[in-house]
Motif scaffolding. Structure first.
Motif, PDB file in Angstrom:
ATOM      1  N   ASN A 196      17.609  16.755  22.492  1.00  0.00           N
ATOM      2  CA  ASN A 196      16.487  16.205  23.261  1.00  0.00           C
ATOM      3  C   ASN A 196      16.060  17.132  24.399  1.00  0.00           C
ATOM      4  O   ASN A 196      15.387  16.712  25.334  1.00  0.00           O
ATOM      5  N   ALA A 197      16.483  18.397  24.301  1.00  0.00           N
ATOM      6  CA  ALA A 197      16.043  19.367  25.294  1.00  0.00           C
ATOM      7  C   ALA A 197      14.690  19.978  24.925  1.00  0.00           C
ATOM      8  O   ALA A 197      14.112  20.726  25.713  1.00  0.00           O
ATOM      9  N   HIS A 198      14.206  19.648  23.735  1.00  0.00           N
ATOM     10  CA  HIS A 198      12.930  20.178  23.266  1.00  0.00           C
ATOM     11  C   HIS A 198      11.923  19.044  23.104  1.00  0.00           C
ATOM     12  O   HIS A 198      12.316  17.885  22.913  1.00  0.00           O
ATOM     13  N   PRO A 199      10.633  19.348  23.146  1.00  0.00           N
ATOM     14  CA  PRO A 199       9.619  18.305  22.938  1.00  0.00           C
ATOM     15  C   PRO A 199       9.785  17.650  21.574  1.00  0.00           C
ATOM     16  O   PRO A 199      10.328  18.253  20.637  1.00  0.00           O
ATOM     17  N   PRO A 200       9.299  16.398  21.431  1.00  0.00           N
ATOM     18  CA  PRO A 200       9.482  15.679  20.166  1.00  0.00           C
ATOM     19  C   PRO A 200       8.923  16.407  18.949  1.00  0.00           C
ATOM     20  O   PRO A 200       9.463  16.288  17.850  1.00  0.00           O
ATOM     21  N   ASP A 201       7.833  17.183  19.139  1.00  0.00           N
ATOM     22  CA  ASP A 201       7.215  17.833  17.980  1.00  0.00           C
ATOM     23  C   ASP A 201       7.766  19.238  17.730  1.00  0.00           C
ATOM     24  O   ASP A 201       7.284  19.951  16.846  1.00  0.00           O
ATOM     25  N   PHE A 202       8.788  19.662  18.509  1.00  0.00           N
ATOM     26  CA  PHE A 202       9.329  21.008  18.374  1.00  0.00           C
ATOM     27  C   PHE A 202       9.878  21.249  16.968  1.00  0.00           C
ATOM     28  O   PHE A 202       9.579  22.253  16.310  1.00  0.00           O
ATOM     29  N   TYR A 203      10.695  20.316  16.502  1.00  0.00           N
ATOM     30  CA  TYR A 203      11.351  20.503  15.210  1.00  0.00           C
ATOM     31  C   TYR A 203      10.371  20.369  14.054  1.00  0.00           C
ATOM     32  O   TYR A 203      10.502  21.056  13.030  1.00  0.00           O
ATOM     33  N   ASP A 204       9.383  19.489  14.195  1.00  0.00           N
ATOM     34  CA  ASP A 204       8.364  19.379  13.152  1.00  0.00           C
ATOM     35  C   ASP A 204       7.617  20.698  12.992  1.00  0.00           C
ATOM     36  O   ASP A 204       7.353  21.165  11.880  1.00  0.00           O
ATOM     37  N   HIS A 205       7.277  21.306  14.125  1.00  0.00           N
ATOM     38  CA  HIS A 205       6.578  22.596  14.096  1.00  0.00           C
ATOM     39  C   HIS A 205       7.467  23.679  13.484  1.00  0.00           C
ATOM     40  O   HIS A 205       6.996  24.502  12.670  1.00  0.00           O
ATOM     41  N   MET A 206       8.756  23.664  13.836  1.00  0.00           N
ATOM     42  CA  MET A 206       9.690  24.659  13.311  1.00  0.00           C
ATOM     43  C   MET A 206       9.750  24.580  11.778  1.00  0.00           C
ATOM     44  O   MET A 206       9.659  25.604  11.087  1.00  0.00           O
ATOM     45  N   TRP A 207       9.871  23.380  11.213  1.00  0.00           N
ATOM     46  CA  TRP A 207       9.977  23.237   9.764  1.00  0.00           C
ATOM     47  C   TRP A 207       8.657  23.541   9.063  1.00  0.00           C
ATOM     48  O   TRP A 207       8.651  24.021   7.912  1.00  0.00           O
ATOM     49  N   ARG A 208       7.545  23.296   9.736  1.00  0.00           N
ATOM     50  CA  ARG A 208       6.254  23.669   9.140  1.00  0.00           C
ATOM     51  C   ARG A 208       6.165  25.177   8.957  1.00  0.00           C
ATOM     52  O   ARG A 208       5.653  25.670   7.935  1.00  0.00           O
ATOM     53  N   LEU A 209       6.699  25.928   9.920  1.00  0.00           N
ATOM     54  CA  LEU A 209       6.702  27.387   9.804  1.00  0.00           C
ATOM     55  C   LEU A 209       7.650  27.860   8.707  1.00  0.00           C
ATOM     56  O   LEU A 209       7.367  28.827   7.988  1.00  0.00           O
ATOM     57  N   VAL A 210       8.785  27.194   8.560  1.00  0.00           N
ATOM     58  CA  VAL A 210       9.712  27.541   7.475  1.00  0.00           C
ATOM     59  C   VAL A 210       9.032  27.337   6.127  1.00  0.00           C
ATOM     60  O   VAL A 210       9.124  28.169   5.221  1.00  0.00           O
ATOM     61  N   GLU A 211       8.331  26.210   5.968  1.00  0.00           N
ATOM     62  CA  GLU A 211       7.653  25.919   4.718  1.00  0.00           C
ATOM     63  C   GLU A 211       6.527  26.922   4.451  1.00  0.00           C
ATOM     64  O   GLU A 211       6.282  27.296   3.300  1.00  0.00           O
ATOM     65  N   GLY A 277      27.458   9.999  20.328  1.00  0.00           N
ATOM     66  CA  GLY A 277      26.512  11.059  20.641  1.00  0.00           C
ATOM     67  C   GLY A 277      25.070  10.603  20.643  1.00  0.00           C
ATOM     68  O   GLY A 277      24.156  11.411  20.845  1.00  0.00           O
ATOM     69  N   LEU A 278      24.829   9.306  20.449  1.00  0.00           N
ATOM     70  CA  LEU A 278      23.460   8.780  20.463  1.00  0.00           C
ATOM     71  C   LEU A 278      22.984   8.586  21.902  1.00  0.00           C
ATOM     72  O   LEU A 278      23.789   8.418  22.818  1.00  0.00           O
ATOM     73  N   PRO A 279      21.670   8.578  22.124  1.00  0.00           N
ATOM     74  CA  PRO A 279      21.155   8.216  23.445  1.00  0.00           C
ATOM     75  C   PRO A 279      21.692   6.848  23.878  1.00  0.00           C
ATOM     76  O   PRO A 279      21.853   5.943  23.050  1.00  0.00           O
ATOM     77  N   ASN A 280      21.985   6.717  25.185  1.00  0.00           N
ATOM     78  CA  ASN A 280      22.461   5.430  25.677  1.00  0.00           C
ATOM     79  C   ASN A 280      21.284   4.600  26.185  1.00  0.00           C
ATOM     80  O   ASN A 280      20.117   4.981  26.030  1.00  0.00           O
ATOM     81  N   ARG A 281      21.571   3.459  26.801  1.00  0.00           N
ATOM     82  CA  ARG A 281      20.516   2.570  27.265  1.00  0.00           C
ATOM     83  C   ARG A 281      19.608   3.276  28.273  1.00  0.00           C
ATOM     84  O   ARG A 281      18.378   3.106  28.228  1.00  0.00           O
ATOM     85  N   CYS A 344      18.063   7.146   8.796  1.00  0.00           N
ATOM     86  CA  CYS A 344      17.023   6.236   8.312  1.00  0.00           C
ATOM     87  C   CYS A 344      15.687   6.425   9.019  1.00  0.00           C
ATOM     88  O   CYS A 344      14.698   5.790   8.638  1.00  0.00           O
ATOM     89  N   VAL A 345      15.659   7.250  10.063  1.00  0.00           N
ATOM     90  CA  VAL A 345      14.423   7.389  10.834  1.00  0.00           C
ATOM     91  C   VAL A 345      13.960   8.838  10.817  1.00  0.00           C
ATOM     92  O   VAL A 345      14.696   9.752  10.432  1.00  0.00           O
ATOM     93  N   ARG A 346      12.721   9.048  11.269  1.00  0.00           N
ATOM     94  CA  ARG A 346      12.153  10.394  11.316  1.00  0.00           C
ATOM     95  C   ARG A 346      12.642  11.140  12.558  1.00  0.00           C
ATOM     96  O   ARG A 346      13.206  10.547  13.479  1.00  0.00           O
ATOM     97  N   GLY A 347      12.385  12.445  12.581  1.00  0.00           N
ATOM     98  CA  GLY A 347      12.783  13.246  13.733  1.00  0.00           C
ATOM     99  C   GLY A 347      12.079  12.852  15.004  1.00  0.00           C
ATOM    100  O   GLY A 347      12.578  13.087  16.107  1.00  0.00           O
ATOM    101  N   THR A 348      10.903  12.238  14.914  1.00  0.00           N
ATOM    102  CA  THR A 348      10.150  11.827  16.093  1.00  0.00           C
ATOM    103  C   THR A 348      10.590  10.460  16.612  1.00  0.00           C
ATOM    104  O   THR A 348      10.122  10.016  17.653  1.00  0.00           O
ATOM    105  N   ASP A 349      11.460   9.763  15.872  1.00  0.00           N
ATOM    106  CA  ASP A 349      11.946   8.460  16.294  1.00  0.00           C
ATOM    107  C   ASP A 349      13.295   8.608  16.998  1.00  0.00           C
ATOM    108  O   ASP A 349      13.883   9.686  17.004  1.00  0.00           O
ATOM    109  N   MET A 350      13.800   7.510  17.533  1.00  0.00           N
ATOM    110  CA  MET A 350      15.056   7.562  18.272  1.00  0.00           C
ATOM    111  C   MET A 350      15.939   6.393  17.870  1.00  0.00           C
ATOM    112  O   MET A 350      15.475   5.268  17.719  1.00  0.00           O
TER     113      MET A 350
END
Length: 704
Positions: A196-211, A277-281, A344-350
């Motif tokens: 969570n040190a990167h913006p929510p769309d960081f990983y989506d952008h990274m995988w788009r470049l890989v593809e 290791g999940l986010p807490n309350r 069960c959730v997307r990378g943009t979810d928590m």
């Protein structure tokens, strides 16, 4: 004795076990191939001894009819031997392949069967099939050993994923760099390292470049297993086949820095759950606040925008795992459930954990509630899969409450409270499901809290009463026992249905005290009836799952029997199939304790739950109670007739008694008596009644 083929390379060693030499020779002749090597044994003991010495047997052909230990027992012992659990075993017999024989063989660990006299084509084909699998596995193992050395001992952390980005394997450097053992990461995705040190769309952008480019490189802050955040140089490369289709991804990690700051460590401790290791309350609330602010701006600027969902998840009966198997096992279960929920959730979810067995999820950018329903269903299925840890297999389910922004609220506290209310509504409706919040639920939540307060007062003010419904002997028509049924007449609420207050008592833990009250008074009143001159009657007391798993249950039973003077044989404890099927050492110990005391044990609602009935053989059950759903259509319903007759036959074959509940008509009672049902219960004979009325009922049948 060994007969060798003339083949080269890996020999396929066949172990033939038969006490008759002509059968061994016949099989050797049928299976005379260069690649086969024949090992022979005359008995089960000889075969097991040979396997102790010869660890690379490929296939076992095992006769069932052997001197000494038979084929089934030989197979069971073989499966427990080190290195033999995966050897294909083909059973053969001249007694005929009946369904019961095949079923027992499969339970023991057989993979296939054939009869005597031998069908040459059948035997050759079956053995050849398993031999091909064996040789293919050997070739693959050699190839993998060659390439594994390079992969395993590389200095950089390496992992391989499939096209869905699920991790297939990692090397030793990855385990050392991240702290995650291979067993914990296989099947997961790279999301497990996200910090969570990167913006929510960081990983989506990274995988788009890989593809697009087939490769991506860059510095990423990864969360290690210890919880610390470490900068690493990440390289992702797509692997393609001859058709230039992506089949795998190879990922490498290189350390950038050798330490982290105290500030980073403190941030992790304050914002993440140390176990999963999940986010807490705290972090969940912060993220929800940010998303609500962002959504509010979009609504003001652009009009309507996609919705977001807050989900509250609570594991059903998790306390039973902690109580029976211990907190270490419970912690492992929580970690595995956390991993599955994240998947069960997307990378943009928590997904977060807010304490105990409670999880939360924040789902963004949804267009309709049906989108969230699909995620909830996926979560249910993921949680229901068994979790294995050491020798334990655990099964839990999950209750999920869902609240939608902006329809159900636009403030953090409001959304979280209403998702919580929806989750408790699922609990009250029987657990293991999901529900969306409605205004009606708010009133039900208030009612729940009021009933909980009322139940606490009811124990103190003696507001409970026990009603009794008789068990009627199907042959004589005389009452032989009764079921104790709790009733609550509240000065505040009036008569409250057990279907309403029992779930509340279970949720708040009062069921332990209330159950003890019922057991004590039922035994005292039953003993009093005996002293008044009535014949010995068996009183049945229902035990909830929480009561059964309470460690003081047997001490409570001993104390009540001593106080009341009731003969243990006149006490019957009713459990549901679901409670008995939660197999553990604690379950077995408690059931054995009930049996050792001479107390009867009955299975309530038989046939409505688990299809596996092995517990009837493992545990000392005395009586099966046929659920009223099967009785309702008697005697006209053909399907019900078949099912009930099968239940009665099964019970009597196991020397168990059968009682049918919910009998409301004479035709039902007559049919059940005619077909061997031992006892009958229902409105046709008597409704549940307080003690004084029940005493009069007994006088009508026995006089006095």
């Amino acid at each position: 004795m060994v007969r060798r083929g003339a083949g080269m390379g890996d020999p396929v060693r066949l172990l033939i076990v038969d006490d008759e030499e002509r059968n061994r020779d016949l099989l050797c002749d049928l299976l005379d191939r260069p690649e086969y090597e024949h090992l022979m044994a005359e008995s089960g003991e000889d075969a097991l001894a040979l396997l102790e010495r010869q660890s690379d047997v490929a296939i076992v052909l095992l006769d069932l009819n052997l001197p000494g230990i038979d084929g089934f027992e030989t197979l069971r012992r073989l499966r427990r031997m080190e290195g033999c659990s995966d050897i294909p075993v083909l059973l053969f017999t001249g007694a005929g392949l009946t369904s019961s024989l095949v079923a027992e063989g499969l339970r023991a660990g057989a993979v296939d069967f054939f009869g005597k006299p031998f069908n040459p084509e059948w035997v050759e084909a079956k053995v050849a099939s398993f031999a091909r699998l064996y040789l293919s596995r050997k070739r693959l193992e050699r190839e993998l050993r060659l390439s594994a050395g390079v992969f395993e001992y590389a200095r950089d952390g390496l992992l391989i994923t499939d096209t869905e980005r699920r991790i297939l394997t990692v090397n030793k450097a990855f385990e050392k760099m991240t702290g995650y053992p291979r067993s914990e990461v296989v099947g997961q995705t790279l999301r497990m390292l996200q910090s969570n040190a990167h913006p929510p769309d960081f990983y989506d952008h990274m995988w788009r470049l890989v593809e697009r480019d087939g490769v991506w490189e860059g510095e990423v802050n990864h969360r290690l297993r210890s919880g610390t955040v470490m900068p690493q140089w990440l390289t992702i490369r797509a692997v393609t086949n001859e058709q230039e289709e992506v089949v795998n991804f190879i990922v490498s990690l290189t350390e950038v820095g050798s330490h982290i700051t105290d500030r980073q460590q403190l941030y992790f401790l304050a914002h993440y759950d140390s176990l999963t290791g999940l986010p807490n309350r705290k972090l969940f609330v912060e993220m929800l606040e940010q998303m609500l602010k962002h959504a509010g701006r979009r609504r003001r600027e652009d009009g309507p925008n996609p919705m977001l969902a807050v989900m509250f998840l609570d594991l059903d009966h998790f306390k039973n795992v902690n109580d029976t198997l211990g907190h270490e096992v419970g912690d492992e279960l929580l970690k595995e459930i956390a991993r599955r929920l994240k998947g069960c959730v997307r990378g943009t979810d928590m997904v977060g954990r807010i304490g105990g067995d409670e999880f939360v999820a924040l789902i963004s950018n949804i267009n309709t509630p049906e989108d969230v329903a699909g995620i909830a269903t996926k979560m249910q299925k993921a949680v229901e899969e068994p979790v294995c840890y050491r020798q334990h297999e655990m099964r839990v389910s999950v209750s999920i409450g869902i609240c939608i922004f902006p329809d159900d609220g636009d403030a953090v506290a409001e959304l979280m409270r209403r998702a919580d209310v929806a989750m408790y509504q699922v609990k009250a409706s029987g657990r293991n499901g999901y529900q969306f919040y409605t205004e009606r639920m708010q009133a039900q939540a208030i009612r729940h809290m009021e009933l909980e307060k009322g139940l606490r007062r009811a124990l103190e003010n003696d507001e409970f009463t026990i009603y009794y419904q008789p068990f009627i002997d199907a042959r004589s028509g005389k009452p032989v026992g009764m079921e104790s049924l709790l009733r609550w007449d509240s000065p505040e609420f009036g008569r409250v249905s057990p279907g309403e207050f029992i779930p509340v008592a279970e949720d708040c833990g009062l069921i332990i005290e209330i159950g003890a009250w019922v057991l004590r008074h039922a035994c005292l009143q039953t003993r009093a009836l005996r002293e008044e001159g009535f014949p010995p009657l068996t009183v049945a007391v229902n035990l909830s799952s929480r009561q059964f798993h309470d460690t003081s249950l047997l001490d409570l039973v001993d104390g009540v029997l001593a106080e009341s003077g009731l003969d243990p044989a006149n006490l019957e404890l009713e459990l549901t199939e679901g409670v008995i099927m939660q197999e553990s050492e604690a379950t077995a110990s408690t059931l054995q304790g009930i049996y050792d005391r001479g107390i009867q044990l009955s299975v309530d609602d038989f046939g409505t739950g688990y299809s596996s009935m092995s517990y009837l053989l493992r545990f000392n059950v005395d009586k099966l109670k046929v659920d009223q759903s099967f009785v309702r259509d008697l005697p006209g319903g053909e399907e019900s007739r078949v099912v009930v007759q099968a239940m009665i036959g099964l019970a009597h074959n196991l020397s168990l008694k059968v009682i049918a509940e919910g009998v409301e008509e004479k035709a039902q009672a007559d049919w059940l008596a005619e077909h061997g049902c031992d006892e009958i219960q229902g409105y046709y004979f008597a409704r549940p009644m307080p003690l004084e009325e029940f005493r009069e009922f007994l006088r009508e049948h026995y006089g006095g």
